[in-house]
Design a protein around this motif. Structure first.
Motif, mmCIF file in Angstrom:
data_model
loop_
_atom_site.group_PDB
_atom_site.id
_atom_site.type_symbol
_atom_site.label_atom_id
_atom_site.label_comp_id
_atom_site.label_asym_id
_atom_site.label_seq_id
_atom_site.Cartn_x
_atom_site.Cartn_y
_atom_site.Cartn_z
ATOM 1 N N PRO A 104 0.834 -1.205 0.000
ATOM 2 C CA PRO A 104 0.000 0.000 0.000
ATOM 3 C C PRO A 104 0.874 1.263 0.000
ATOM 4 O O PRO A 104 1.869 1.341 0.724
ATOM 5 C CB PRO A 104 -0.790 -0.112 1.317
ATOM 6 N N VAL A 106 1.147 5.387 0.539
ATOM 7 C CA VAL A 106 0.497 6.459 1.296
ATOM 8 C C VAL A 106 1.199 7.768 0.967
ATOM 9 O O VAL A 106 2.429 7.863 1.071
ATOM 10 C CB VAL A 106 0.593 6.198 2.826
ATOM 11 N N HIS A 129 -3.681 2.774 -3.182
ATOM 12 C CA HIS A 129 -3.266 4.126 -2.827
ATOM 13 C C HIS A 129 -4.087 4.632 -1.642
ATOM 14 O O HIS A 129 -5.293 4.414 -1.590
ATOM 15 C CB HIS A 129 -3.500 5.092 -3.996
ATOM 16 N N HIS A 130 -3.430 5.328 -0.738
ATOM 17 C CA HIS A 130 -4.121 6.026 0.346
ATOM 18 C C HIS A 130 -3.742 7.491 0.243
ATOM 19 O O HIS A 130 -2.640 7.882 0.634
ATOM 20 C CB HIS A 130 -3.718 5.450 1.712
ATOM 21 N N ARG A 131 -4.636 8.300 -0.338
ATOM 22 C CA ARG A 131 -4.348 9.729 -0.479
ATOM 23 C C ARG A 131 -4.651 10.415 0.848
ATOM 24 O O ARG A 131 -5.759 10.305 1.371
ATOM 25 C CB ARG A 131 -5.187 10.348 -1.601
ATOM 26 N N VAL A 132 -3.655 11.115 1.368
ATOM 27 C CA VAL A 132 -3.831 11.753 2.679
ATOM 28 C C VAL A 132 -3.509 13.240 2.575
ATOM 29 O O VAL A 132 -2.832 13.690 1.643
ATOM 30 C CB VAL A 132 -2.922 11.099 3.749
ATOM 31 N N ASP A 136 -4.848 14.179 8.668
ATOM 32 C CA ASP A 136 -5.399 12.827 8.542
ATOM 33 C C ASP A 136 -4.652 11.853 9.445
ATOM 34 O O ASP A 136 -3.457 12.020 9.719
ATOM 35 C CB ASP A 136 -5.280 12.331 7.092
ATOM 36 N N LEU A 138 -4.175 7.525 9.937
ATOM 37 C CA LEU A 138 -4.391 6.191 9.379
ATOM 38 C C LEU A 138 -3.646 5.188 10.243
ATOM 39 O O LEU A 138 -2.591 5.514 10.786
ATOM 40 C CB LEU A 138 -3.820 6.093 7.962
#
Length: 561
Positions: A104, A106, A129-132, A136, A138
């Motif tokens: 993953p 980020v 994808h983890h759009r931050v 934020d 996580l």
């Protein structure tokens, strides 16, 4: 206060409840940033960047971090966190994803967009994808992440706080504290203070500018200089900067609009990155300002602006080709102005001055950091670092992102503010945080991984040494044929050279000594061809060293007939 030690052994098992930090790049160098955090049997990676080769890396395209120490543990990686979109932080990600494609990723919106175009180039399918954005939070396995806004020389940069049961780590990424940023997004010192109140057990801080006193000037301080260059230039203007420096390109677009000029991008990475930045709203193009590079030639010179890559003198970049007069459609004319809007990365000085001299030779006026304020650093200077230490009040500090001199200067700043423990490490040196105290516990094997064409890791330091010898000292081959019955030289020596004595006649005087040395060796019972080749190597090597003051690569070939 600890120092890296060459005699360090492999680290022991991580004590239960501890946090291990394994830097695989970026400590002791500017580039190749990659740090692995280990806790409760799981791994978190922050950044995965490349280092660009210097003159002593002939034929090398890129230098990667060494994934060796974690290669058999890639299934334990929870995520890869990318602090910002510069190549020295994201450039090695495709090579890591070749080894495990579902890690993953980020990062902020712009960072992941720049990475996606890179993954498409490598023909890799998009991973999770983890759009931050700042604020934020996580959680990945035992790592709880919180993201903090920082400013740098690219938009959307983030620091990351990593909470674990072993304590809290705050990693700044690359950052500075511009109080008047072009995009209005300041480094969130309130968040730094809040995290400090909660208790930062380990603070990883950007060391790049730790030797520079005071505060890094604001990006806005360059605007009047750019405006003056536009005002005073009567012909075409060419601006060279990093292909990711959105803020600098914004300043150029605004100046061009104000002075009635039109702008074209030159260089594939510049075109691609600025299109991404514009689409996502990080770059505002004034109406009617941007045109295609090939259409720009139809305008009078006083209305033309080119924004190009190549501010570091890279040999294949647009600006280098322009300086050498072999660019497809851009040719320097007398009276053109070239603005180099970037710093000099250590090791690139000669290449940059070569380009400046090339441009000046064709009549261009070159404006660069040496003669005008056309660039400010993207990194916090000593004053800003002191400010951060006083706000965060960390229990332990690990300087990152810099050469050894930068990290030692950063250590001294931390100690001056009363930080109780500073650990200075290098790539591969393992730092454990146990019971609130950080200390060096060992070292893992990690070196440079060279990308040479399509080969990754196939080139070794030994190969590079051979290439340097070939490039600097030359090459000699010696072929001798030995009669297997009489044991005498029946043909040769035939000597060929490249790199210093091209005329074969220059070797006439050494041919007889080679024959005599071989006769002696054979008379003494040395009939093994390898031993006879070493005899040839010694004789001609001594002669070349004494006669020509050279130590070329020598390839002796002895054939029995």
């Amino acid at each position: 206060m600890s120092h890296p030690h060459p005699e360090l052994q492999a680290p022991p098992a991580l004590p239960e409840g501890g946090l291990r930090v394994i830097p695989l790049g970026g400590l002791g160098e500017v580039g190749r940033n990659m740090t692995v955090f280990e806790h409760a049997g799981r791994l978190l990676i922050v950044d995965c960047g490349v280092l660009f080769p210097e003159d002593h890396h002939p034929g090398v395209d890129l230098i990667l971090p060494d994934f060796g120490p974690i290669r058999d543990r890639l299934d334990q990686v929870e995520a890869l966190v990318l602090t910002h979109g510069h190549e020295d932080h994201i450039g090695a990600t495709p090579y890591l994803l070749r080894e495990r494609g579902d890690i993953p990723l980020v990062g902020s919106e712009l960072t992941l967009a720049l990475l996606d175009s890179k993954l498409r180039e490598h023909r890799l399918k998009e991973t999770v994808h983890h759009r931050v954005k700042e604020g934020d939070r996580l959680t990945f396995g035992p790592f709880e992440l919180e993201f903090v806004a920082v400013n740098h020389s690219i938009p959307d940069a983030l620091a990351v706080a990593i909470r674990t049961s072993a304590g809290m780590v705050l990693h700044t990424g690359d950052f500075k504290m511009d109080q008047l940023p072009l995009d209005g997004r300041i480094t969130d010192l309130r968040a730094f203070a809040r995290l400090g109140e909660e208790g930062v057990d380990l603070f990883l801080t950007d060391s790049t500018n730790a030797e520079t006193p005071g505060f890094t000037p604001a990006e806005k301080s360059i605007t009047p200089v750019i405006d003056r260059v536009f005002r005073e230039s009567s012909q075409r203007i060419i601006v060279a900067c990093f292909a990711s420096h959105v803020h600098r390109v914004q300043q150029v677009l605004d100046a061009a609009y104000a002075h009635g000029r039109q702008v074209a991008y030159v260089g594939r990475s510049m075109v691609r990155n600025m299109a991404i930045a514009r689409d996502l709203g990080y770059l505002t193009v004034p109406p009617g300002t941007l045109v295609d590079a090939k259409d720009l030639a139809g305008l009078p010179p006083e209305r033309q602006v080119l924004v190009s890559t190549g501010s570091q003198g890279e040999p294949m970049s647009a600006l280098s080709r322009i300086a050498q007069r072999n660019h497809n459609f851009v040719h320097i004319e007398e009276g053109d102005t070239v603005l180099l809007a970037s710093s000099l990365i250590p090791g690139n000085e000669n290449a940059v001055y070569r380009v400046i001299n090339g441009l000046a030779r064709w009549g261009a006026r070159v404006v660069h950091k040496g003669n005008a304020l056309v660039h400010v650093s993207g990194h916090a200077s000593a004053g800003e670092l002191l400010y951060c230490y006083n706000i965060v009040r960390p229990r332990n500090v690990l300087p990152v992102h810099g050469e050894m001199r930068h990290m030692l200067a950063n250590r001294d700043l931390a100690l001056a503010t009363g930080v109780p423990n500073v650990v200075v490490a290098e790539d591969g040196v393992v730092v454990d945080l146990v019971d609130g105290v950080a200390s060096i516990t060992g070292k893992v094997d990690c070196g440079y991984v060279f990308v040479d064409g399509s080969s990754v890791g196939g080139i070794t330091e030994s190969d590079l040494k051979d290439r340097r010898i070939l490039g600097e000292e030359g090459f000699i081959s010696v072929i001798v044929v030995i009669d297997s019955v009489s044991g005498k030289v029946s043909a040769g020596p035939e000597i060929h050279a490249r790199g210093f004595v091209e005329d074969g006649a220059g070797f006439e005087e050494i041919k007889q000594p080679i024959i005599e040395a071989l006769d002696r060796a054979i008379a003494e019972g040395n009939t093994d061809t390898y031993q006879l080749q070493q005899t040839v190597r010694r004789v001609i090597g001594r002669w070349v060293s004494g006669t020509h003051r050279r130590r070329p690569m020598i390839i002796p070939v002895v054939i029995e007939s």
